[in-house]
Design an enzyme around this catalytic site. Structure first.
Site, short mmCIF file in Angstrom:
data_model
loop_
_atom_site.label_atom_id
_atom_site.label_comp_id
_atom_site.label_asym_id
_atom_site.label_seq_id
_atom_site.Cartn_x
_atom_site.Cartn_y
_atom_site.Cartn_z
N GLY A 25 -20.27 -10.01 17.37
CA GLY A 25 -19.55 -11.26 17.61
C GLY A 25 -20.04 -12.38 16.70
N THR A 28 -17.99 -15.88 14.64
CA THR A 28 -17.64 -17.20 15.22
C THR A 28 -18.84 -17.77 15.99
N ARG A 50 -14.05 -7.63 16.65
CA ARG A 50 -12.77 -6.92 16.66
C ARG A 50 -11.81 -7.32 15.55
N PHE A 108 -14.15 -16.04 31.16
CA PHE A 108 -13.20 -17.10 31.53
C PHE A 108 -13.48 -17.52 32.95
N TYR A 159 -27.27 -18.59 34.06
CA TYR A 159 -26.83 -18.04 35.35
C TYR A 159 -27.04 -16.52 35.44
N LYS A 174 -24.35 -10.49 32.65
CA LYS A 174 -25.50 -11.07 31.94
C LYS A 174 -26.80 -10.75 32.70
N GLY A 201 -27.96 -23.07 27.45
CA GLY A 201 -27.08 -23.93 28.25
C GLY A 201 -25.85 -24.21 27.41
N ARG A 211 -12.30 -21.34 27.03
CA ARG A 211 -12.21 -20.49 28.22
C ARG A 211 -12.91 -21.07 29.44
C1 HXC Z 1 -7.73 -14.65 34.68
C2 HXC Z 1 -7.55 -13.32 32.79
C3 HXC Z 1 -7.76 -14.44 31.95
C4 HXC Z 1 -7.98 -15.72 32.57
C5 HXC Z 1 -7.51 -12.67 30.70
N1 HXC Z 1 -7.39 -12.26 31.96
N2 HXC Z 1 -7.75 -14.00 30.65
N3 HXC Z 1 -7.54 -13.42 34.13
N4 HXC Z 1 -7.95 -15.77 33.93
N5 HXC Z 1 -8.20 -16.81 31.85
C6 HXC Z 1 -7.14 -10.91 32.42
C7 HXC Z 1 -5.81 -10.36 31.89
O1 HXC Z 1 -4.71 -10.78 32.68
C8 HXC Z 1 -6.06 -8.86 31.97
O2 HXC Z 1 -5.91 -8.38 33.28
C9 HXC Z 1 -7.54 -8.73 31.65
O3 HXC Z 1 -8.12 -10.02 31.89
C10 HXC Z 1 -7.78 -8.32 30.21
O4 HXC Z 1 -7.09 -9.24 29.38
P1 HXC Z 1 -6.80 -8.93 27.83
O5 HXC Z 1 -6.30 -10.18 27.21
O6 HXC Z 1 -6.00 -7.69 27.69
O7 HXC Z 1 -8.30 -8.56 27.38
P2 HXC Z 1 -8.97 -8.49 25.98
O8 HXC Z 1 -7.97 -8.56 24.86
O9 HXC Z 1 -9.92 -7.37 26.04
O10 HXC Z 1 -9.77 -9.91 25.90
C11 HXC Z 1 -10.92 -10.14 26.64
C12 HXC Z 1 -10.96 -11.58 27.19
C13 HXC Z 1 -10.65 -12.64 26.08
C14 HXC Z 1 -12.36 -11.76 27.76
C15 HXC Z 1 -9.94 -11.72 28.29
O11 HXC Z 1 -10.79 -13.96 26.62
C16 HXC Z 1 -11.56 -12.51 24.89
O12 HXC Z 1 -11.26 -11.77 23.96
N6 HXC Z 1 -12.70 -13.20 24.88
C17 HXC Z 1 -13.71 -13.11 23.79
C18 HXC Z 1 -14.37 -14.40 23.48
C19 HXC Z 1 -14.93 -15.17 24.63
O13 HXC Z 1 -14.55 -14.96 25.79
N7 HXC Z 1 -15.83 -16.08 24.32
C20 HXC Z 1 -16.49 -16.92 25.30
C21 HXC Z 1 -17.87 -16.49 25.56
S1 HXC Z 1 -18.59 -17.83 26.35
P3 HXC Z 1 -4.55 -7.61 33.80
O14 HXC Z 1 -4.90 -7.17 35.18
O15 HXC Z 1 -3.46 -8.64 33.74
O16 HXC Z 1 -4.35 -6.47 32.85
C22 HXC Z 1 -19.75 -17.42 27.41
C23 HXC Z 1 -20.50 -18.67 27.89
C24 HXC Z 1 -21.40 -18.45 29.03
O17 HXC Z 1 -19.98 -16.31 27.71
C25 HXC Z 1 -22.05 -19.69 29.65
C26 HXC Z 1 -21.65 -21.05 29.22
C27 HXC Z 1 -22.48 -22.19 29.75
P1 NAP Z 2 -17.44 -17.01 20.82
O1 NAP Z 2 -17.40 -17.79 19.55
O2 NAP Z 2 -16.19 -16.74 21.55
O3 NAP Z 2 -18.17 -15.62 20.48
C1 NAP Z 2 -17.88 -14.42 21.07
C2 NAP Z 2 -17.73 -13.39 19.97
O4 NAP Z 2 -17.69 -12.09 20.55
C3 NAP Z 2 -16.46 -13.55 19.14
O5 NAP Z 2 -16.80 -13.59 17.77
C4 NAP Z 2 -15.64 -12.30 19.45
O6 NAP Z 2 -14.96 -11.83 18.28
C5 NAP Z 2 -16.72 -11.32 19.88
N1 NAP Z 2 -16.20 -10.33 20.82
C6 NAP Z 2 -15.60 -10.56 22.01
N2 NAP Z 2 -15.23 -9.41 22.58
C7 NAP Z 2 -15.65 -8.43 21.74
C8 NAP Z 2 -15.56 -7.02 21.78
N3 NAP Z 2 -14.97 -6.39 22.80
N4 NAP Z 2 -16.09 -6.31 20.75
C9 NAP Z 2 -16.68 -6.93 19.71
N5 NAP Z 2 -16.78 -8.27 19.61
C10 NAP Z 2 -16.28 -9.00 20.62
O7 NAP Z 2 -18.44 -17.68 21.88
P2 NAP Z 2 -19.92 -18.29 21.75
O8 NAP Z 2 -19.94 -19.50 22.58
O9 NAP Z 2 -20.36 -18.33 20.34
O10 NAP Z 2 -20.76 -17.18 22.53
C11 NAP Z 2 -21.75 -16.39 21.89
C12 NAP Z 2 -22.74 -15.87 22.91
O11 NAP Z 2 -23.45 -16.95 23.50
C13 NAP Z 2 -22.13 -15.11 24.07
O12 NAP Z 2 -22.98 -14.03 24.43
C14 NAP Z 2 -22.10 -16.12 25.18
O13 NAP Z 2 -22.08 -15.53 26.45
C15 NAP Z 2 -23.39 -16.84 24.91
N6 NAP Z 2 -23.47 -18.17 25.50
C16 NAP Z 2 -22.76 -19.20 24.97
C17 NAP Z 2 -22.90 -20.47 25.51
C18 NAP Z 2 -22.19 -21.66 24.94
O14 NAP Z 2 -22.32 -22.75 25.49
N7 NAP Z 2 -21.45 -21.52 23.85
C19 NAP Z 2 -23.73 -20.65 26.61
C20 NAP Z 2 -24.43 -19.57 27.14
C21 NAP Z 2 -24.31 -18.33 26.56
P3 NAP Z 2 -13.55 -11.05 18.34
O15 NAP Z 2 -12.71 -11.74 19.34
O16 NAP Z 2 -13.04 -11.10 16.92
O17 NAP Z 2 -13.90 -9.65 18.73
#
Ligand code: HXC
Ligand code: NAP
Length: 292
Positions: A25, A28, A50, A108, A159, A174, A201, A211
């Site tokens: 990942g 970004t 991806r 999310f 968390y 996590k 944090g 998200r």
């Molecule tokens: C409810 C949701 C949803 C949402 C997706 N789904 N988004 N449900 N609320 N906002 C559901 C869909 O309806 C589907 O279920 C299932 O999740 C899978 O969705 P897809 O879109 O097909 O999944 P996929 O393409 O694999 O994408 C995964 C994803 C997407 C997690 C849903 O958001 C993603 O690609 N995220 C990657 C980057 C990311 O999330 N970054 C943030 C990390 S931040 P059904 O039943 O309809 O099939 C982080 C911070 C932590 O971790 C702490 C911060 C302080």
């Molecule tokens: P981000 O930019 O959305 O990074 C997530 C990355 O994971 C994306 O580059 C995404 O790329 C990749 N990814 C998601 N699903 C994947 C899959 N199935 N296979 C391979 N790659 C995948 O978010 P971020 O904020 O930088 O988060 C980075 C890390 O920090 C995460 O572990 C998150 O939980 C942690 N974190 C972030 C915060 C914060 O405040 N930002 C706080 C606590 C922890 P593709 O979609 O192209 O695959």
């Protein structure tokens, strides 16, 4: 005045010369920022996620910003075959991998009872199974090679220890990654493989903010006001911490998770922290009463 971020790398410029680090990942957000500093410190970086387009753009930008070397390969961390193929490609291109950052994640916000089974599983699969897949595929390779001096850095969250409402699949996953960090720290130390984790944090990134705080929820709810240091984290602060933990300067750090959150989680935890609302006048009045 609260402490402000220092953005320069704290380690010597040659810290990672001759080392190759795989960042999942890493095209970004925080993965990109960690990759950039590691390149500045001499590492070769392998990026795996991806989207080919995002990987290509990150490679171009990182190489022109740092003059370092970046290799990219697509893989969904949930798919063992895809991760294996990407790792083989990186080995062929670079001659080997010395460290792994399990940074890829999905998340999310949602009331837990509204989640579909697939929605729940998609987060668990990316975060928990994805980190497990990368750890085992590289770990097994390293154990077979018998080369030692390897490091796995897992990016978790605060968390992972406390749990959190509305991000239950992420909290569960996590927490599992943190358990893996601590377990393998003991089990794989004999192979020369260290395990470390960072619990960040809030560090603003497009992926997390879209998200977790859709529609400007962060401002509406005063999220940053909850942080004792009154600001979000700076990516360079996190990159410096990651660089340290991956480096030989941290050779005796094994199985530890370091929180970098401006004191955010402790503010939510302390029994009497609500007293922060009192003014100096309130405190003077309390002192007067206590003296009577
Ligand atoms: C409810 C949701 C949803 C949402 C997706 N789904 N988004 N449900 N609320 N906002 C559901 C869909 O309806 C589907 O279920 C299932 O999740 C899978 O969705 P897809 O879109 O097909 O999944 P996929 O393409 O694999 O994408 C995964 C994803 C997407 C997690 C849903 O958001 C993603 O690609 N995220 C990657 C980057 C990311 O999330 N970054 C943030 C990390 S931040 P059904 O039943 O309809 O099939 C982080 C911070 C932590 O971790 C702490 C911060 C302080
Ligand atoms: P981000 O930019 O959305 O990074 C997530 C990355 O994971 C994306 O580059 C995404 O790329 C990749 N990814 C998601 N699903 C994947 C899959 N199935 N296979 C391979 N790659 C995948 O978010 P971020 O904020 O930088 O988060 C980075 C890390 O920090 C995460 O572990 C998150 O939980 C942690 N974190 C972030 C915060 C914060 O405040 N930002 C706080 C606590 C922890 P593709 O979609 O192209 O695959």
């Amino acid at each position: 005045m609260h402490p402000q971020p220092v953005k320069t790398p704290m380690l010597p410029k040659d810290t990672f010369n001759g080392r190759t680090i795989l960042v999942t990942g890493g095209a970004t957000g925080l993965g990109y920022s960690m990759s950039k500093m590691l390149l500045e410190l001499g590492a070769t970086i392998c990026l795996m996620s991806r989207k080919q387009e995002a990987l290509d753009a990150a490679k171009n930008k990182l190489e022109s910003e740092t003059g370092g070397r970046v290799e990219v390969h697509t893989a969904d961390v949930r798919e063992v075959d895809e991760v294996t193929a990407a790792v083989e490609y990186f080995y062929e291109k670079t001659g080997g991998i010395d460290a792994l950052i399990n940074n890829a994640a999905g998340n999310f916000i949602s009331p837990t009872e509204h989640l579909t089974p697939n929605g729940f599983d998609s987060i668990i699969d990316i975060v928990l199974k994805g980190s497990k897949n990368c750890t085992l595929i590289l770990g097994n390779k390293w154990i077979r090679e018998g080369s030692g001096m390897k490091v796995i850095l897992n990016i978790v969250t605060t968390y992972a220890s406390t749990g959190s409402a509305f991000v239950v699949p992420s909290a569960m996953a996590k927490a599992g990654v943190l358990a893996m960090t601590r377990s393998l720290a003991v089990e794989w130390a004999k192979y020369g493989i260290r395990q470390v984790a960072i619990a960040p944090g809030p560090f603003p990134t497009e992926g997390a903010w879209n998200r977790l705080f859709p529609g400007g929820l962060d401002k509406k709810l005063g999220v940053l006001d909850q942080i004792p240091l009154k600001r979000p984290g700076d990516h360079r602060e996190l990159a410096n911490l990651a660089s340290y933990l991956l480096s030989d300067y941290a050779a005796y750090v094994n199985g530890e998770v370091i929180t970098i959150d401006g004191g955010e989680w402790l503010k939510g935890a302390g029994e009497m922290n609500f007293l922060l609302q009192l003014s100096l006048e309130d405190w003077k009045a309390i002192a007067m009463k206590n003296k009577k």
